[in-house]
Design an enzyme around this catalytic site. Structure first.
Site, PDB file in Angstrom:
ATOM      1  N   GLU A 233      -3.051  13.816 -14.113  1.00 13.66           N
ATOM      2  CA  GLU A 233      -2.630  15.218 -14.165  1.00 13.66           C
ATOM      3  C   GLU A 233      -2.162  15.608 -15.571  1.00 13.66           C
ATOM      4  OE1 GLU A 233       0.213  15.221 -10.959  1.00 13.66           O
ATOM      5  OE2 GLU A 233      -1.276  16.005  -9.571  1.00 13.66           O
ATOM      6  N   GLU A 316      -5.964  14.215  -4.444  1.00 15.13           N
ATOM      7  CA  GLU A 316      -4.668  14.085  -3.787  1.00 15.13           C
ATOM      8  C   GLU A 316      -4.565  15.182  -2.733  1.00 15.13           C
ATOM      9  OE1 GLU A 316      -1.303  13.953  -6.380  1.00 15.13           O
ATOM     10  OE2 GLU A 316      -2.026  12.221  -7.516  1.00 15.13           O
TER      11      GLU A 316
END
Length: 714
Positions: A233, A316
């Site tokens: 991320e 995710e």
């Protein structure tokens, strides 16, 4: 993740009470402090050879020499084409889930993976925490709970594919986002997650150890690894593309050209612009809030992948959420979660459940978050249950597991395995504890080289300590009307005590200075004849793992002020309690504490406690298991106790803080237990339950404390 912590009355520290700071002992202590500083200075030089400005161009390094690859006769092919994943020539839908090997005892790895397989998962995703594998510079660990190779081979044995997230940053609600603590001690300070040559060189050294170990387990080489994630991320943190490209080049050098490298970023244009590599070399996956419409985000994902190279993947898919101390336990509705997953799978999208099984933050490895400032500090629970379909203790008989399995079954290409029964759990009942020693009394046995002296307080990292507690001690002239203590920067929680330097009194508790509610503290009047001793016991409650405040040093990080004037002349006493995957340390505190525990376990007399003290102390007790068939998972209930750390048979089961909540009980997996006597040792930092009793029970409990907020309930 995207939004994402012997009761002797002898006065301790007698050496502190010397009135001459220029004594031979003090001089020698200063030399020890200098040696510690020199150690980290040498570490800095070793990292880079010499200082290079933080944003100088990356070193011109040739690609790493690729290790010889194994015979590919058993290997397969996993690739991307036509906006689909292809496995050995056939379209493949990833239905995966995160299971972190470092949050589950190795004896339970197979159990948890079989439960994931029965859920319908065909792929396991896991991070690799650098700090677990290299706790000290150059000291690598791949045994015990850190035996990642055995975990990957077990996935292969169970016919589960693997998506491996090698960092170097992982987030994961794990201390410091997986970075080793010693990065914080290097001077000049590193610029983490950047093309700072000093930082990059350390990543290169770490990956030169890790990546050759896993290369033989790539799918093309007959192993289970189909994809390897670079960073984590990154678009939510920075936009140093040179750093990302260098990681890609480094990974390709060790892993070859066939494995799919990928990034994962939040499902916004800004995050993807900053965090993706671009081109055909690296696949860009997305994550987003459960319940958000997935397909517009998947269309956005296509803009950051080459044409035909963008199979829709939620890397995710959140089945639950994290919980910090002081919050209500996070929960997401089972049917809501399953319906959101169906929106992805029904149109041939792929998803990885975060988490399929959360596990436990054993030891001191929990992470923390911050808000708009670093003082808005929120440490994570010991439990990482995450409200996942496979609960912390492995239970699957719950609505979320059933609802998700029902959806997955509709899109699985093979019949799902039968669902295992929940593992048996038991309560071993009442456990009577006795106080074995006050923490301060144990400091008398410290050797000189266990103490560091400095004019100003030093951080935990600068004295070479990774986790646990650091005691700061100083003196000041006694006054008749008390003094005001101010410590502007304490990471994370300092308990303050005072005593008279010339009297053998117990240290008197003055209060706590906390990172999240830092206020001046009025010290009690001690009526000392000459000088007052001041002690500040600082707890590292977990380093920040996400956001702009991840450079999170621990201890007292500022000057200390007494009535507005800087207080100088400090001694620092390291309290080295052992962590996850560590043997008990050979240290006088541990040795003396252990002897007290042995006296309790052998039913020898120990000074009784009135149960009303606010002074940190060790307590010990035991419970008995008669035969192997009686060894089962259990939980230790700390309801009525204060705050601290607990060990069962020398295994650090984690932190407890029931007065703050919500977690009341700590999970004790059956492999920790043994036939016969099982020891329980507790470091209680505040006030124990008056009767000094704990209970072993058969279920978790998240109803303790004064819950303040519900951060994620859908």
């Amino acid at each position: 993740m995207t939004a994402r912590a012997a009761a002797s009355n002898a006065l301790p520290l007698q050496s502190l009470h010397s009135a001459e700071p220029a004594s031979r002992a003090a001089a020698m202590a200063r030399k020890r402090s200098l040696r510690a500083t020199l150690f980290f200075a040498l570490l800095s030089l070793a990292a880079v050879g010499a200082f290079i400005p933080a944003f100088a161009p990356l070193p011109s390094l040739s690609s790493p020499r690729r290790p010889p690859l194994p015979n590919k006769s058993d290997g397969g092919k996993f690739e991307i084409a036509g906006d689909k994943f292809w496995k050995d020539g056939y379209p493949f839908q990833i239905i995966g889930g995160d299971v972190h090997y470092f949050r589950v005892l190795p004896e339970y790895w197979e159990d948890r993976l079989l439960r994931a397989k029965a859920l319908g998962l065909n792929t396991i995703q896991t991070y690799v925490p650098w700090n677990l594998h290299e706790p000290k510079p150059g000291e690598t660990v791949f045994e015990g709970i850190a035996d990642i190779i055995s975990f990957l081979n077990l996935c292969k044995k169970l016919d589960l594919l693997v998506m491996l997230r090698v960092g170097p940053y992982i987030c994961a609600e794990w201390d410091f986002g997986g970075f080793p603590y010693w990065l914080l001690a290097i001077k000049p300070a590193l610029t983490l997650r950047s093309s700072d040559p000093a930082f990059v060189k350390l990543v290169e050294r770490w990956w030169s150890i890790l990546l050759p170990k896993v290369s033989s387990l790539l799918y093309a080489n007959g192993g289970p690894i189909i994809m390897v994630q670079i960073e984590n991320e990154y678009g939510s943190y920075g936009e140093d593309k040179a750093y990302l490209h260098h990681l890609v080049k480094l990974a390709r050098g060790y892993l070859g050209d066939e494995v799919i490298l990928y990034t994962t970023d939040g499902g916004s244009k800004e995050a993807l612009q900053k965090g993706t590599v671009g081109g055909e070399d690296v696949f860009s996956a997305v994550d987003f809030e459960t319940g958000a419409e997935p397909w517009p985000i998947f269309e956005l994902q296509k803009q950051f992948n080459a044409p035909g190279k963008s199979p829709p993947l939620a890397a995710e898919f959140y089945t639950g959420w994290l919980t910090h101390w002081g919050e209500n336990i996070a929960q997401t509705d089972a049917e809501f979660t399953a319906a959101a997953l169906k929106k992805i799978l029904s149109r041939n999208g792929s998803a990885v459940l975060y988490m399929a099984h959360g596990g436990t933050n054993f030891g001191f490895y929990n992470g923390a978050n911050t808000g708009g400032s670093e003082s808005e500090y929120k440490p994570d629970l010991t439990s990482y249950d995450y409200d996942a379909p496979i609960k912390e203790s492995g239970d699957v008989d719950n609505p979320k597991y059933k609802a998700i399995r029902k959806v997955v079954e509709q899109y699985s290409t093979a019949p799902l395995p039968s669902v295992p029964y929940n593992n048996a759990k038991t309560g071993y009942g009442r456990i009577q504890l006795q106080r074995t020693s006050f923490l301060f009394d144990l400091l008398n046995v410290l050797r000189p080289h266990d103490v560091v002296e400095s004019e100003n307080p030093l951080s935990m990292e600068l004295v070479g300590q990774m986790f646990g507690f650091l005691l700061y001690a100083s003196e000041f002239p006694a006054t008749d009307n008390g003094s005001m203590l101010t410590i502007p920067k304490v990471h994370d929680r300092g308990q303050v005590f005072v005593s008279c330097a010339s009297r053998e009194d117990r240290p008197l508790y003055a209060g706590a200075i906390e990172r999240w509610s830092n206020k001046p503290l009025r010290l009690p009047v001690t009526k000392c004849a000459s000088r007052t001793s001041l002690y500040v016991l600082v707890e590292n409650m977990g380093r920040v793992n996400y956001g702009s405040y991840t450079f999170d040093m621990k201890g007292i990080l500022s000057s200390v002020y007494l009535n507005g004037r800087v207080l100088l002349g400090w001694k620092m006493f390291s309290i080295p309690l052992h962590n996850l995957n560590e043997a008990p340390k050979i240290n006088p505190i541990v040795q003396v504490g252990h002897s007290g525990v042995m006296r309790v376990l052998s039913n020898k007399s120990i000074n009784k406690s009135d149960g009303a003290t606010r002074e940190p102390a060790f307590y010990a007790g035991s419970f008995h298991v008669d035969k192997v068939a009686q060894i089962k998972d259990t939980f230790i209930s700390f309801r009525g106790w204060g705050k601290g750390v607990a060990y069962v048979n020398d295994f650090n089961i984690g932190r407890f803080w029931p007065s703050f909540g919500p977690q009341c009980n700590l999970y004790v997996p059956a492999p920790v237990l043994r036939v016969g006597v099982n020891s329980l040792v507790v470091l209680e930092l505040e006030s124990p339950k008056p009767d000094l009793v704990l209970h072993s029970v058969d279920e978790p409990d998240f109803s303790c404390g004064k819950s303040k907020s519900s951060v994620h309930k859908l």
